[in-house]
Design an enzyme around this catalytic site. Structure first.
Site, PDB file in Angstrom:
ATOM      1  N   THR A 158       0.815  -1.311  -0.072  1.00  0.00           N
ATOM      2  CA  THR A 158       0.255  -0.009  -0.204  1.00  0.00           C
ATOM      3  C   THR A 158       0.834   1.186   0.541  1.00  0.00           C
ATOM      4  O   THR A 158       1.157   2.034  -1.525  1.00  0.00           O
ATOM      5  CB  THR A 158      -1.117   0.149   1.310  1.00  0.00           C
ATOM      6  OG1 THR A 158       0.068   0.326   2.414  1.00  0.00           O
ATOM      7  CG2 THR A 158      -2.059  -1.460   1.255  1.00  0.00           C
ATOM      8  N   LYS A 184       4.261  -6.849   4.054  1.00  0.00           N
ATOM      9  CA  LYS A 184       3.685  -5.232   3.595  1.00  0.00           C
ATOM     10  C   LYS A 184       3.408  -5.084   5.060  1.00  0.00           C
ATOM     11  O   LYS A 184       3.100  -5.061   6.435  1.00  0.00           O
ATOM     12  CB  LYS A 184       2.428  -5.358   2.619  1.00  0.00           C
ATOM     13  CG  LYS A 184       0.924  -5.874   3.364  1.00  0.00           C
ATOM     14  CD  LYS A 184       0.167  -4.644   3.660  1.00  0.00           C
ATOM     15  CE  LYS A 184       0.147  -2.844   3.891  1.00  0.00           C
ATOM     16  NZ  LYS A 184      -0.230  -2.274   3.771  1.00  0.00           N
ATOM     17  N   THR A 195       2.374  -8.227  12.186  1.00  0.00           N
ATOM     18  CA  THR A 195       1.826  -7.275  11.621  1.00  0.00           C
ATOM     19  C   THR A 195       1.334  -6.798  10.710  1.00  0.00           C
ATOM     20  O   THR A 195       2.499  -7.558   9.312  1.00  0.00           O
ATOM     21  CB  THR A 195       3.263  -5.985  11.812  1.00  0.00           C
ATOM     22  OG1 THR A 195       2.807  -4.835  11.432  1.00  0.00           O
ATOM     23  CG2 THR A 195       4.406  -6.697  10.946  1.00  0.00           C
ATOM     24  N   GLU A 282       6.481   5.023   7.177  1.00  0.00           N
ATOM     25  CA  GLU A 282       6.016   6.327   6.032  1.00  0.00           C
ATOM     26  C   GLU A 282       6.804   7.096   6.716  1.00  0.00           C
ATOM     27  O   GLU A 282       7.519   7.530   8.515  1.00  0.00           O
ATOM     28  CB  GLU A 282       3.970   6.252   6.419  1.00  0.00           C
ATOM     29  CG  GLU A 282       3.551   5.418   6.174  1.00  0.00           C
ATOM     30  CD  GLU A 282       2.204   5.110   6.383  1.00  0.00           C
ATOM     31  OE1 GLU A 282       1.570   4.816   5.602  1.00  0.00           O
ATOM     32  OE2 GLU A 282       1.507   6.121   7.570  1.00  0.00           O
ATOM     33  N   ASN A 405       0.301  10.957   5.742  1.00  0.00           N
ATOM     34  CA  ASN A 405      -0.831  10.606   6.531  1.00  0.00           C
ATOM     35  C   ASN A 405      -1.708  11.845   6.317  1.00  0.00           C
ATOM     36  O   ASN A 405      -3.177  11.349   6.985  1.00  0.00           O
ATOM     37  CB  ASN A 405      -0.865   9.605   7.989  1.00  0.00           C
ATOM     38  CG  ASN A 405      -0.128   8.641   7.719  1.00  0.00           C
ATOM     39  OD1 ASN A 405      -0.684   7.764   7.063  1.00  0.00           O
ATOM     40  ND2 ASN A 405       0.943   8.837   8.224  1.00  0.00           N
ATOM     41  N   SER A 410      -7.499  10.126  -0.019  1.00  0.00           N
ATOM     42  CA  SER A 410      -7.667  10.692  -1.670  1.00  0.00           C
ATOM     43  C   SER A 410      -6.708  10.592  -2.675  1.00  0.00           C
ATOM     44  O   SER A 410      -5.804   9.773  -1.992  1.00  0.00           O
ATOM     45  CB  SER A 410      -8.314  12.016  -1.337  1.00  0.00           C
ATOM     46  OG  SER A 410      -6.821  12.777  -1.103  1.00  0.00           O
TER      47      SER A 410
END
Lengths: 410, 410
Positions: A158, A184, A195, A282, A405, A410
């Site tokens: 993702t 992932k 996880t 991230e 984040n 969107s």
């Protein structure tokens, strides 16, 4: 999938050899992403044994519920995974979606629905339209190949910036067996069991109950010792399959000493995958290994280490390459575990910055800052009370995490 | 002190009238900041009663230790507060520094050291050179004035972008008494008893034991219900002083119903100050009030609310004005408290976005997004299991938070 690859990504990826007994195929079903694969199907032509650990969230996704229901059967014939939509908090529609997917997979393989396992990852709360990919499962079931691990890892990404793969071998029951795994995960990472998504397959022949013991023990110091942002996903799923296709292997049982090599290789692989997840945290620019020693016991050490690893102030200081060890003190203090301020010592790398409850008399800002400029930063805390020890891994908290984040949907 | 004032700052500040019985003065001692005041002294010319709550950190600052030791005496004559250095994790030097400050203050006032209270806020781990300000205490003690509350609030700021003041009156024992308070705090805010520094003074006459009961009860739904970043400070200190200088007041006791008005005014003031702290959360652009209803009990409701309010993913979504209610589900799920996914309902403002474990059938992205664009965002979660209820307040997590904290020490 983010635009730029994490600076902490592996310089080279493992060559992923086939594991006998499992075939894989992927498809681009356009669930959320355009121009990339988003469905993975794994097929076990002969029944594999299966073990799994799942999120401890009280609001698990529909696929987690589905897998939990099938796990006691101990047999797997197919796994269907999609990215782009987590099928979590989707109510009745979510359950219908898992049922439709399992029916289509069972029909394509010629197996029972109870031998199918499912996982979904992506946005929470959006209904998942399973018709988008249930039609392609027939094709995936027949087209699967053994040599497809890297592509499989890519299909389940993702916000990951790179695919996560690992492979090991072990001697078991007189033969060499292989263990391959993919994972992932990049955000919503504070596993409380497993996880995000990870699938591990071995060609060893291991009963499901033994497999489950190995997996449950293996996650503690690996997947359950990493955190990106302290947020536990609704979808955490880690499954281990044993195809038994390695020929000539002797039977193993739970208390079999011959399992030691396999256990060790499995745990090493789980750790490898878990660390790859953190390194793709991230917005991450730095990886931090937090080791706590001298705590009351191992559990206390882990809670203190997680208190440090989850602290936004510690993580922003790491992002700023600031040797702000006062925030380590803060995080030890807030953990709630036994600590005596005046016995604490703290190291960044090999540089002791604090000892006996105050700044190290030989403290050198230059030496401490040099460690903070590294990509990999070891932090060690000596509590000075007992023999408890734990290591957890995390990443820094950067502006990019906030950006990624701030508008994920969107 | 940051360059720009929080957009959530009060449009106007409360006019702070004097409170009889307390004088204040400030000085610029250059502890860390240049060209601003950084020492505050409060003087009670006649002994005041005192109550306090402090951080639950296992690594408290030297001033917290000092105050805890003096609190059982129940009498205060002076308070000395400095900003720029927390005097935390400073070992023997830290204790010497508190002793030197208390000695100087006691000498200036003509009181016992046990009647002096101290607080320090700023960097952790740097030795605090008390000689920098112990010399000015004589002057501060004699120059103090009653009409100095706003300046007092300014002197204790660190990364705060505005001073925090509040005032109330109440009827007590036949007279009107006043309560004034100041607070500081912007980061490292997840109070587990009190938050950062706050000093409240009333001219009522209230015994120390009664004062302590009022304060201990008052912090639960106020200072202990706000969080900026889940990090609990080593220095959290909230103290309440009663000068007894309001003339003609009848004696009060703990079970006195006449305390009701005072209790209510005090709690209202504590809530006002606590919310001002959140509204000045580092980098904050939005304020979020998280209300959880229908939990198993009030404690469970508060834990769920804090799980939501501390989630980096919820807070970054708020920063991005993204109505990502899936992350609310995630945070409920990870809280560990009893929840039934299929009974959950979630509102942003008056817009119900989820009900019965899935997206609201009438869900409107436009309506939800309109709420997210507000400066103040109410989030409500109905658990559907019991009567437990709690509200906590937090702010969003922005790139500015990361920037402010990436290099705080330099």
């Amino acid at each position: 999938m983010s635009g730029s690859i994490s600076p902490l990504a592996p310089k080279t990826y493992a060559e992923m050899p086939p594991v006998r007994g499992v075939r894989m195929a992927t498809a681009a079903a356009g669930i959320k992403y355009k121009n990339r694969t988003d469905v993975l199907m794994m097929v076990f032509d002969r029944p594999a044994t299966v073990a799994g650990v799942f999120t401890r969230s009280k609001c698990p996704s529909a696929p987690v519920d589905f897998c939990r229901a099938n796990l006691p059967g101990g047999i797997a014939r197919a796994v269907v995974v999609n990215s782009g939509n987590a099928n979590a908090f989707t109510g009745r529609k979510g359950r219908e979606s898992t049922k439709m997917t399992a029916e289509a997979a069972a029909k394509a393989i010629g197996c029972a629905e109870s031998e199918v396992f499912l996982a979904s990852t992506g946005v929470i709360g959006e209904p998942l339209d399973a018709t988008k990919f249930s039609g392609v499962l027939d094709g995936l079931a027949s087209n699967g190949t053994e040599d497809f691990w890297f592509e499989a890892a890519k299909a389940i990404m993702t916000t990951d910036t790179y695919p996560k793969v690992a492979t090991r071998t072990a001697e078991l029951g007189g033969v060499t067996v292989r263990i391959n795994g993919i994972a992932k995960g990049a955000g919503m990472i504070a596993p409380d069991m497993a996880t995000m998504l990870s699938f591990v397959v071995t060609d060893a022949a291991i009963p499901a109950s033994v497999l489950q013991s190995l997996l449950s023990a293996g996650v503690g110091p690996t997947f359950n010792s990493v955190t990106v942002d302290s947020d536990t996903s609704t979808s955490d799923t880690l499954m281990l399959f044993a195809t038994g296709a390695a020929e000539g292997q002797a039977t193993v049982t739970a208390d079999d000493a011959s399992l030691d090599g396999f256990r060790s290789a499995l745990n090493d692989l789980l750790r490898d995958l878990a660390l790859q997840v953190v390194r793709d945290g991230e917005g991450a620019r730095k990886m931090v290994a937090v080791t706590v020693e001298g705590a009351e016991n191992d559990e206390a050490a882990k809670r203190i280490a997680l208190s440090i690893a989850n602290s936004p102030l510690v993580k922003t200081a790491v992002a700023g390459e600031d040797a702000n060890w006062g925030r380590i003190v803060m995080a030890v203090g807030k953990s709630g575990e036994m600590a005596d301020r005046d016995r604490l010592a703290i190291w960044f790398g090999d540089v002791r910055v604090a000892v006996d409850g105050e700044r190290d008399p030989t403290y050198s800002e230059a030496a401490a800052t040099a460690v903070m400029k590294q990509e990999d930063i070891p932090v060690r805390v000596e509590i000075g009370l007992g023999n408890g020890r734990a290591t957890v891994w995390t990443c820094d908290l950067t502006k990019e995490y906030v950006e990624i984040n701030g508008d994920y949907r969107s």
